[in-house]
Design a protein around this motif. Structure first.
Motif, PDB file in Angstrom:
ATOM      1  N   ARG A   1      10.289   1.897  -9.995  1.00 34.07           N
ATOM      2  CA  ARG A   1       9.149   1.123  -9.500  1.00 34.07           C
ATOM      3  C   ARG A   1       8.051   1.112 -10.554  1.00 34.07           C
ATOM      4  NH1 ARG A   1       7.890  -1.340  -5.188  1.00 34.07           N
ATOM      5  NH2 ARG A   1       5.917  -0.237  -5.085  1.00 34.07           N
TER       6      ARG A   1
ATOM      7  N   VAL B   1       6.351  -2.115 -12.385  1.00 37.09           N
ATOM      8  CA  VAL B   1       4.919  -2.393 -12.488  1.00 37.09           C
ATOM      9  C   VAL B   1       4.522  -2.599 -13.946  1.00 37.09           C
ATOM     10  CG1 VAL B   1       2.622  -1.457 -12.114  1.00 37.09           C
ATOM     11  CG2 VAL B   1       4.382  -1.147 -10.380  1.00 37.09           C
TER      12      VAL B   1
ATOM     13  N   LEU C   1       5.370  -5.925 -14.979  1.00 35.74           N
ATOM     14  CA  LEU C   1       4.574  -6.933 -14.287  1.00 35.74           C
ATOM     15  C   LEU C   1       3.217  -7.132 -14.960  1.00 35.74           C
ATOM     16  CD1 LEU C   1       5.595  -8.496 -11.967  1.00 35.74           C
ATOM     17  CD2 LEU C   1       4.478  -6.936 -10.402  1.00 35.74           C
TER      18      LEU C   1
ATOM     19  N   PHE D   1      -1.348  -7.299  -5.404  1.00 31.07           N
ATOM     20  CA  PHE D   1      -0.369  -7.310  -4.320  1.00 31.07           C
ATOM     21  C   PHE D   1      -0.844  -6.492  -3.132  1.00 31.07           C
ATOM     22  CE2 PHE D   1       1.942  -8.096  -8.195  1.00 31.07           C
ATOM     23  CZ  PHE D   1       2.748  -9.162  -7.854  1.00 31.07           C
TER      24      PHE D   1
ATOM     25  N   ASP E   1       0.709  -4.119  -1.773  1.00 32.92           N
ATOM     26  CA  ASP E   1       0.979  -2.680  -1.958  1.00 32.92           C
ATOM     27  C   ASP E   1       0.387  -2.153  -3.271  1.00 32.92           C
ATOM     28  OD1 ASP E   1       2.656  -4.062  -3.562  1.00 32.92           O
ATOM     29  OD2 ASP E   1       4.473  -2.992  -3.017  1.00 32.92           O
TER      30      ASP E   1
ATOM     31  N   LYS F   1       0.608  -1.739  -6.231  1.00 33.35           N
ATOM     32  CA  LYS F   1       1.432  -1.574  -7.433  1.00 33.35           C
ATOM     33  C   LYS F   1       0.688  -0.868  -8.563  1.00 33.35           C
ATOM     34  CE  LYS F   1       4.571  -5.487  -6.720  1.00 33.35           C
ATOM     35  NZ  LYS F   1       5.509  -4.798  -5.851  1.00 33.35           N
ATOM     36  N   LEU F   2       0.105   0.286  -8.244  1.00 33.72           N
ATOM     37  CA  LEU F   2      -0.524   1.096  -9.286  1.00 33.72           C
ATOM     38  C   LEU F   2       0.503   2.101  -9.817  1.00 33.72           C
ATOM     39  CD1 LEU F   2      -3.956   1.754  -7.555  1.00 33.72           C
ATOM     40  CD2 LEU F   2      -3.430   0.090  -9.343  1.00 33.72           C
TER      41      LEU F   2
END
Ligand SMILES: Nc1ncnc2c1ncn2[C@@H]1O[C@H](COP(=O)(O)OP(=O)(O)OP(=O)(O)O)[C@@H](O)[C@H]1O
Ligand SMILES: [Mg+2]
Lengths: 304, 313
Positions: A207, A211, A214, B168, B170, B172-173
């Motif tokens: 994940r 990120v 992204l 987002f 959630d 996304k950190l």
């Protein structure tokens, strides 16, 4: 890559090693175990190789000449030997009767020689094969030449130490094969094990990778810290393995010291590669395993 | 003969004493509750209603304040070259023959603010993933910032994403990085100089009002604070396009206002904002362009839309 950039990547790798301590430990221990076993195998393998090389090096073909041999007959034998491409030409020496006696005087006491009386030692050619395995064939090629001392059942002529040499060489070859096979299997197991450990670590952080990509990180930007991480873990594991090997070497001194108990008939005793060399090799292997392991496993997770 | 399962027939209860205290029988627990719901007096009920209404009115006013000034609606239709996003007959089919977007054509101009609305599964997130090239279109043409995404080489995707801020639901950190490091990461991926990072990061964190949290980790922050961090990260590059997928989906109504006000300020600097949302109050009051999706098709595109109809009030 500029040095500040490298420093940044290195810092990232260290930080990630710290935050993922459990996985780091698993990777280090895996490398440690695999490379320790590999190091032991390498020591024994190189030791054995050096031993058999010694045996091969000392494998001399002796062609005993009859006292009655004419100069022409001796010349024919010499010509035949030198014409053979399997023969290591420069190794050919002619040992005269006198030289043979002098040699014997070094080994046997004067009384014994006096008892025998006169000079019982025949002259001979001594020659080596380029490849020890050809010794038998070379010996056969001059067998029965006129001017040779007649052979008896316990004193073959030409003599290449057939019984001992054949045994040693065939056993050595088998052991070499086994050690080679084990090394290949170990190498494969190492790559799989390390790859798996790293995959677990990356999988847990996929994940995070997502990120990173992204917000515009390139594949290499994500990959570098991971690869450095693998390389650091691999190197630490390898250093520990080398240290373990050094400690273990105390228990097999004959393998690492030239004052070994198993002496070949050669002037030097069999000896494994020096410890520092094997250690350096292990560190290189750890570095490579870490880099390749993480680099390859990364690929699957970067397709986002 | 003992048959399978026999041992459970009688005395199946474990014999060891439980580590938990015995629970009281249900009827006794129920008896402890008041038999009827608490009756409120008329004045009490009024007070609660009034408080709720006040809160709601405050929220609506806050959103209404972010509506564009009159006159801004009547901008002439922009020529194609001013498009930030251009979809031409875009279709997206997921494996398994799931059609998430079906022949969608849409133009979003530079500086515009667009709400994407529609039921769950209508294709909003799919559209957003296409814009970020997380996934590729199946058919049709998608142009972002003048570049056709289907022709964009893989090596150029990071460059595209650096020009799009994204926020987002959630957040996304990155969990192992502090607020400061999370925001800095967006600059580090571009290889920005350290001095510049050291200057810009505190500036933007100050802008989102988290100066006292720079050294905190995401798990030490509330949802609203985490969302502020993600907005700071999205905006630290000053990207021309900001994409948000339900940015207030996890936040309470009052916190949502703060987040929206931040995004509004960002849009005012000229940034194009595309936002998928389910927040009816917000969409109705902000009176922005609304694109409604249904089953992967655009069913409504209003210049000053509401959540369900044109021009609410
Ligand atoms: N990776 C995927 N594989 C297959 N089908 C998918 C995938 N992602 C989404 N879908 C399907 O595509 C359709 C559109 O999904 P999408 O996530 O775009 O909806 P959404 O409008 O964002 O919904 P929500 O409001 O709940 O977020 C849905 O029917 C969904 O099941
Ligand atoms: Mg969605």
């Amino acid at each position: 890559m500029s040095s500040t950039r490298f420093r940044w990547f290195f810092g990232e790798a260290l930080r990630s090693l710290k935050t993922n301590f459990a996985t780091t430990l698993a990777a280090v221990v895996t490398v440690l175990i695999v490379l320790y076993i590999f190091g032991i195998g390498l020591s024994l393998g190189t030791y054995l190789k050096s031993y058999t090389d010694g045996v091969k090096r000392d494998l001399t073909i002796k062609v005993w000449l009859a006292d009655s041999a004419t100069e022409a007959q001796v010349g024919d034998v010499q010509k035949q030997l030198l014409a053979d491409p399997r023969v290591d030409g420069p190794s050919l020496v002619y040992v005269s009767q006198e030289a043979a006696l002098r040699e014997a005087q070094k080994t046997y006491s004067a009384e014994v020689l006096h008892l025998v009386g006169g000079n019982p030692f025949p002259a001979s050619f001594r020659v080596k094969a380029r490849d020890a395995r050809d010794s038998a064939a070379i010996a056969r090629s001059v067998e029965g030449f006129p001017g040779l001392e007649p052979a008896t059942s316990d004193l073959p002529n030409p003599d290449y130490g057939a019984k001992v040499a054949d045994k040693v060489l065939s056993v050595a070859r088998k052991v070499e094969l086994v050690i080679g096979g084990v090394a290949v299997i170990l190498g494969l197991a190492a790559v799989l094990l390390i790859g798996n450990t790293i995959r677990l670590s990356i999988f847990a952080r996929r994940r995070e990778v997502e990120v990173m990509k992204l917000v515009g990180a390139t594949n290499w930007f994500v990959r570098w810290p991971f690869m450095l991480e693998g390389m650091i873990a691999g190197t630490v594991g390898a250093l520990l393995a080398a240290a373990g090997l050094a400690a273990s070497s105390a228990f097999m001194p004959s393998v690492f010291e030239s004052a070994g108990t198993i002496k070949t008939s050669a002037t030097t005793a069999a000896q494994a590669w020096p410890l520092w060399q094997i250690g350096a090799l292990l560190v290189l292997a750890g570095l490579g395993l870490g880099a390749a392991g993480s680099g390859l496993t990364m690929r699957r997770f970067l397709r986002i | 003969m003992l048959k399978r399962g026999d041992e459970w027939e009688d005395g199946g209860e474990p014999k060891e004493p439980s580590v938990f205290p015995p629970t009281p029988p249900i009827d006794r627990a129920a008896a402890a509750l008041p038999s009827r719901p608490v009756e409120l007096t008329a004045t009490e009920r009024d007070a609660i209603d009034r408080a709720n209404d006040d809160a709601r009115r405050r929220r609506l006013d806050a959103y209404a304040a972010m509506a564009p000034a009159t006159g801004e609606y009547e901008r002439p239709a922009e020529p194609k070259n001013s498009a930030m996003i251009l979809l031409e007959n875009v279709t997206k089919v997921y494996p398994g023959n799931v059609v998430a977007l079906d022949d969608v054509s849409l133009q979003i101009d530079k500086g515009e603010w667009v709400f994407l609305v529609g039921q769950s599964g209508s294709g909003k997130s799919t559209l957003i993933k296409l814009l970020l090239k997380e996934i590729d279109v199946s058919r049709g043409n998608l142009i972002v910032g003048g570049r056709s995404l289907s022709k964009l080489r893989h090596s150029k995707v990071p460059q595209l994403r650096r020009n799009i801020g994204c926020v987002f639901q959630d957040f996304k950190l990155l969990p192992n990085r502090t607020v400061e490091q999370n925001v800095a990461y967006a600059l580090e991926v571009q290889g920005q100089r350290r001095e510049l990072i050291a200057r810009k990061v505190p500036e933007i964190i100050n802008l989102v009002g988290l100066s006292d949290k720079v050294a905190r980790y995401p798990h030490e922050l509330s949802g609203g604070q985490q969302q502020r961090v993600s907005i700071a990260r999205a905006f630290v590059n000053h990207p021309p396009l900001l994409i948000c997928d339900e940015p207030t989906g996890n936040l309470d109504p009052d916190t949502s206002i703060g987040i929206m006000q931040l995004l509004y300020r960002i849009q005012r600097t000229g940034t194009t904002v595309v936002m998928a949302t389910h927040d009816r109050e917000m969409v109705d009051k902000m009176r922005r362009r609304v694109v409604a999706l249904e089953g992967g098709r655009i069913v409504r595109d209003d210049r000053r839309g509401g959540y369900v109809t044109e021009d609410p009030r």
